[in-house]
Structures are given as structure tokens and as C-alpha cells.
Design a protein around this motif. Structure first.
Motif, PDB file in Angstrom:
ATOM      1  N   LYS A  68       4.054  -3.841  27.351  1.00 49.13           N
ATOM      2  CA  LYS A  68       2.826  -4.610  27.199  1.00 49.13           C
ATOM      3  C   LYS A  68       1.847  -3.835  26.323  1.00 49.13           C
ATOM      4  O   LYS A  68       1.925  -2.609  26.227  1.00 49.13           O
ATOM      5  N   CYS A  69       0.932  -4.547  25.715  1.00 48.70           N
ATOM      6  CA  CYS A  69      -0.111  -3.929  24.887  1.00 48.70           C
ATOM      7  C   CYS A  69      -1.053  -3.133  25.790  1.00 48.70           C
ATOM      8  O   CYS A  69      -1.440  -3.613  26.862  1.00 48.70           O
ATOM      9  N   GLY A  70      -1.415  -1.935  25.363  1.00 47.76           N
ATOM     10  CA  GLY A  70      -2.296  -1.093  26.160  1.00 47.76           C
ATOM     11  C   GLY A  70      -3.730  -1.584  26.200  1.00 47.76           C
ATOM     12  O   GLY A  70      -4.470  -1.235  27.109  1.00 47.76           O
ATOM     13  N   ASP A  71      -4.129  -2.378  25.213  1.00 49.72           N
ATOM     14  CA  ASP A  71      -5.510  -2.866  25.168  1.00 49.72           C
ATOM     15  C   ASP A  71      -5.664  -4.203  25.872  1.00 49.72           C
ATOM     16  O   ASP A  71      -6.483  -4.355  26.779  1.00 49.72           O
ATOM     17  N   CYS A  72      -4.890  -5.210  25.439  1.00 49.57           N
ATOM     18  CA  CYS A  72      -5.096  -6.565  25.968  1.00 49.57           C
ATOM     19  C   CYS A  72      -4.092  -6.937  27.063  1.00 49.57           C
ATOM     20  O   CYS A  72      -4.311  -7.896  27.791  1.00 49.57           O
ATOM     21  N   GLY A  73      -2.968  -6.223  27.178  1.00 47.58           N
ATOM     22  CA  GLY A  73      -2.005  -6.500  28.247  1.00 47.58           C
ATOM     23  C   GLY A  73      -0.965  -7.543  27.921  1.00 47.58           C
ATOM     24  O   GLY A  73      -0.140  -7.870  28.772  1.00 47.58           O
ATOM     25  N   LYS A  74      -0.965  -8.085  26.689  1.00 47.27           N
ATOM     26  CA  LYS A  74       0.054  -9.062  26.318  1.00 47.27           C
ATOM     27  C   LYS A  74       1.372  -8.353  26.040  1.00 47.27           C
ATOM     28  O   LYS A  74       1.393  -7.177  25.687  1.00 47.27           O
ATOM     29  N   SER A  75       2.488  -9.096  26.166  1.00 50.58           N
ATOM     30  CA  SER A  75       3.793  -8.490  25.897  1.00 50.58           C
ATOM     31  C   SER A  75       3.963  -8.306  24.393  1.00 50.58           C
ATOM     32  O   SER A  75       3.535  -9.135  23.594  1.00 50.58           O
ATOM     33  N   LEU A  76       4.599  -7.193  24.026  1.00 54.77           N
ATOM     34  CA  LEU A  76       4.745  -6.843  22.617  1.00 54.77           C
ATOM     35  C   LEU A  76       5.904  -7.614  21.998  1.00 54.77           C
ATOM     36  O   LEU A  76       6.993  -7.692  22.580  1.00 54.77           O
ATOM     37  N   ILE A  77       5.668  -8.163  20.817  1.00 52.59           N
ATOM     38  CA  ILE A  77       6.681  -8.947  20.116  1.00 52.59           C
ATOM     39  C   ILE A  77       7.576  -7.994  19.325  1.00 52.59           C
ATOM     40  O   ILE A  77       7.109  -7.032  18.722  1.00 52.59           O
ATOM     41  N   GLY A  78       8.873  -8.270  19.328  1.00 48.41           N
ATOM     42  CA  GLY A  78       9.817  -7.490  18.536  1.00 48.41           C
ATOM     43  C   GLY A  78      10.452  -6.352  19.280  1.00 48.41           C
ATOM     44  O   GLY A  78      11.243  -5.604  18.707  1.00 48.41           O
ATOM     45  N   ARG A  95      13.096   0.677  19.460  1.00 45.72           N
ATOM     46  CA  ARG A  95      12.104   0.845  20.531  1.00 45.72           C
ATOM     47  C   ARG A  95      10.694   0.527  20.080  1.00 45.72           C
ATOM     48  O   ARG A  95       9.800   0.390  20.910  1.00 45.72           O
ATOM     49  N   ARG A  96      10.473   0.494  18.772  1.00 41.72           N
ATOM     50  CA  ARG A  96       9.113   0.331  18.283  1.00 41.72           C
ATOM     51  C   ARG A  96       9.103  -0.621  17.097  1.00 41.72           C
ATOM     52  O   ARG A  96      10.135  -1.040  16.616  1.00 41.72           O
ATOM     53  N   VAL A  97       7.895  -0.953  16.613  1.00 43.06           N
ATOM     54  CA  VAL A  97       7.715  -1.800  15.442  1.00 43.06           C
ATOM     55  C   VAL A  97       7.177  -0.908  14.335  1.00 43.06           C
ATOM     56  O   VAL A  97       6.358  -0.029  14.587  1.00 43.06           O
ATOM     57  N   SER A  98       7.646  -1.113  13.101  1.00 42.93           N
ATOM     58  CA  SER A  98       7.246  -0.229  11.991  1.00 42.93           C
ATOM     59  C   SER A  98       5.834  -0.588  11.527  1.00 42.93           C
ATOM     60  O   SER A  98       5.637  -1.343  10.583  1.00 42.93           O
ATOM     61  N   ARG A  99       4.867  -0.063  12.261  1.00 41.20           N
ATOM     62  CA  ARG A  99       3.458  -0.310  11.985  1.00 41.20           C
ATOM     63  C   ARG A  99       2.673   0.779  12.721  1.00 41.20           C
ATOM     64  O   ARG A  99       3.218   1.428  13.619  1.00 41.20           O
ATOM     65  N   GLY A 103       4.855  -0.459  19.008  1.00 39.19           N
ATOM     66  CA  GLY A 103       5.455  -0.182  20.309  1.00 39.19           C
ATOM     67  C   GLY A 103       4.440   0.179  21.371  1.00 39.19           C
ATOM     68  O   GLY A 103       4.801   0.390  22.527  1.00 39.19           O
ATOM     69  N   SER A 104       3.169   0.263  20.995  1.00 39.65           N
ATOM     70  CA  SER A 104       2.129   0.619  21.949  1.00 39.65           C
ATOM     71  C   SER A 104       1.038  -0.441  22.011  1.00 39.65           C
ATOM     72  O   SER A 104       0.578  -0.795  23.093  1.00 39.65           O
ATOM     73  N   ARG A 105       0.620  -0.948  20.832  1.00 41.55           N
ATOM     74  CA  ARG A 105      -0.428  -1.962  20.760  1.00 41.55           C
ATOM     75  C   ARG A 105       0.078  -3.166  19.973  1.00 41.55           C
ATOM     76  O   ARG A 105       0.918  -3.028  19.081  1.00 41.55           O
ATOM     77  N   CYS A 106      -0.465  -4.342  20.279  1.00 40.68           N
ATOM     78  CA  CYS A 106      -0.058  -5.548  19.547  1.00 40.68           C
ATOM     79  C   CYS A 106      -0.798  -5.609  18.214  1.00 40.68           C
ATOM     80  O   CYS A 106      -1.759  -4.883  17.980  1.00 40.68           O
ATOM     81  N   GLY A 107      -0.361  -6.506  17.337  1.00 37.01           N
ATOM     82  CA  GLY A 107      -0.906  -6.581  15.988  1.00 37.01           C
ATOM     83  C   GLY A 107      -2.373  -6.939  15.943  1.00 37.01           C
ATOM     84  O   GLY A 107      -3.129  -6.400  15.127  1.00 37.01           O
ATOM     85  N   THR A 108      -2.818  -7.842  16.817  1.00 35.65           N
ATOM     86  CA  THR A 108      -4.229  -8.238  16.799  1.00 35.65           C
ATOM     87  C   THR A 108      -5.135  -7.093  17.225  1.00 35.65           C
ATOM     88  O   THR A 108      -6.217  -6.910  16.658  1.00 35.65           O
TER      89      THR A 108
END
Length: 147
Positions: A68-78, A95-99, A103-108
Motif C-alpha cells: 500500500k502507499c505510505g501516504d494515502c494507503g491505496k494499493s500500489l499498481i504494478g 518488486r518495485r516500479v521504475s520511478r 514500490g513505496s508511494r503511488c504516482g499521485t
């Protein structure tokens, strides 16, 4: 023993037995295959019939909730939803997204962080420019008052 009715398989245990004449089959009793003998959330099983016709219990693995995202709590995509030990077996790119913060925070949330940091830097620059203007206006007035 009790009544000699032919409808029940055993006369004394009529409450727990299934009627045989009505076309019902007897249920096969199964036992847990592991050490824990209770119906706990980590001891879930499902009945499977083997090719030999035997009914056995098959242990079911727990389903993963996923990161889940550490800030908003939504599940991480990808990122796959796995159990914690199964993440260790994955490659790093899985395990992570190339950004940044992948793997820790969502894009928004990452976008919000970047915009916030940019605006704070802009605010610092504006303060500095205003301070320079104030100091420039104060210096000539001080020189004029000294003369």
C-alpha cells in the motif's frame, strides 16, 4: 437398542446420521494433515478428490494483501499481491516500479511531493528577491538622510 426402524443406519444416533433410503450418500470424514487440529485462519483447507478416488484435504495458502502507499494507503499498481516471504524470491524490478519512490508511494503522491518541493523552492526565491528590493530601497533613503 432403540427402535428397529430401517430408515436410519443406526438406531441410537438418528440425530447425526443421514437417511440412507432417501438417496443420500454418507459423507467421508477427513482429518487435518498438519499438526494444527483447529479451524484457524492459517489452517484453511479444501477437499480434493484424487485420481484414485480418495477424498483428501489440500492446504490453502493465505492470500497476499499487496503493498500500500505510505501516504494515502491505496494499493500500489504494478506490484503483485504476494505473501511477504514470496517478495524475497522476486527480482528487484518485479518488486518495485521504475520511478522515484517506486514500490513505496503511488504516482499521485509522488507528483504532489514534487510539486510541493518545487513551490517551496519558488517561494524561497521570491522571498530573496523581495528582500533584495527592500534593501535596495532602504540604502538610498539612508544615504539621503545622512547628507
Amino acid at each position: 437398542f432403540g427402535s428397529s426402524s430401517s430408515q436410519w443406519s443406526h438406531p441410537d444416533t438418528s440425530a447425526c446420521c443421514i437417511p440412507l433410503q432417501l438417496g443420500f450418500a454418507m459423507v467421508e470424514r477427513l482429518t487435518y494433515r498438519r499438526q494444527c487440529r483447529y479451524n484457524t485462519k492459517g489452517n484453511k483447507c479444501r477437499k480434493v478428490r484424487t485420481p484414485g478416488g480418495k477424498l483428501v484435504l489440500q492446504n490453502v495458502k493465505k492470500t497476499g494483501k499487496g503493498p500500500k502507499c505510505g501516504d494515502c494507503g491505496k494499493s500500489l499498481i504494478g506490484i503483485p499481491c504476494l505473501r511477504p516471504t514470496e517478495y524475497r524470491r522476486l527480482k528487484k524490478r518485479e518488486r518495485r516500479v521504475s520511478r522515484a519512490y517506486g514500490g513505496s508511494r503511488c504516482g499521485t503522491c509522488v507528483r504532489k511531493r514534487v510539486v510541493r518541493a518545487f513551490l517551496i523552492e519558488e517561494q524561497k526565491c521570491v522571498k530573496q528577491v523581495l528582500a533584495e528590493k527592500l534593501s535596495a530601497t532602504k540604502e538610498p533613503s539612508k544615504k539621503a538622510s545622512k547628507k
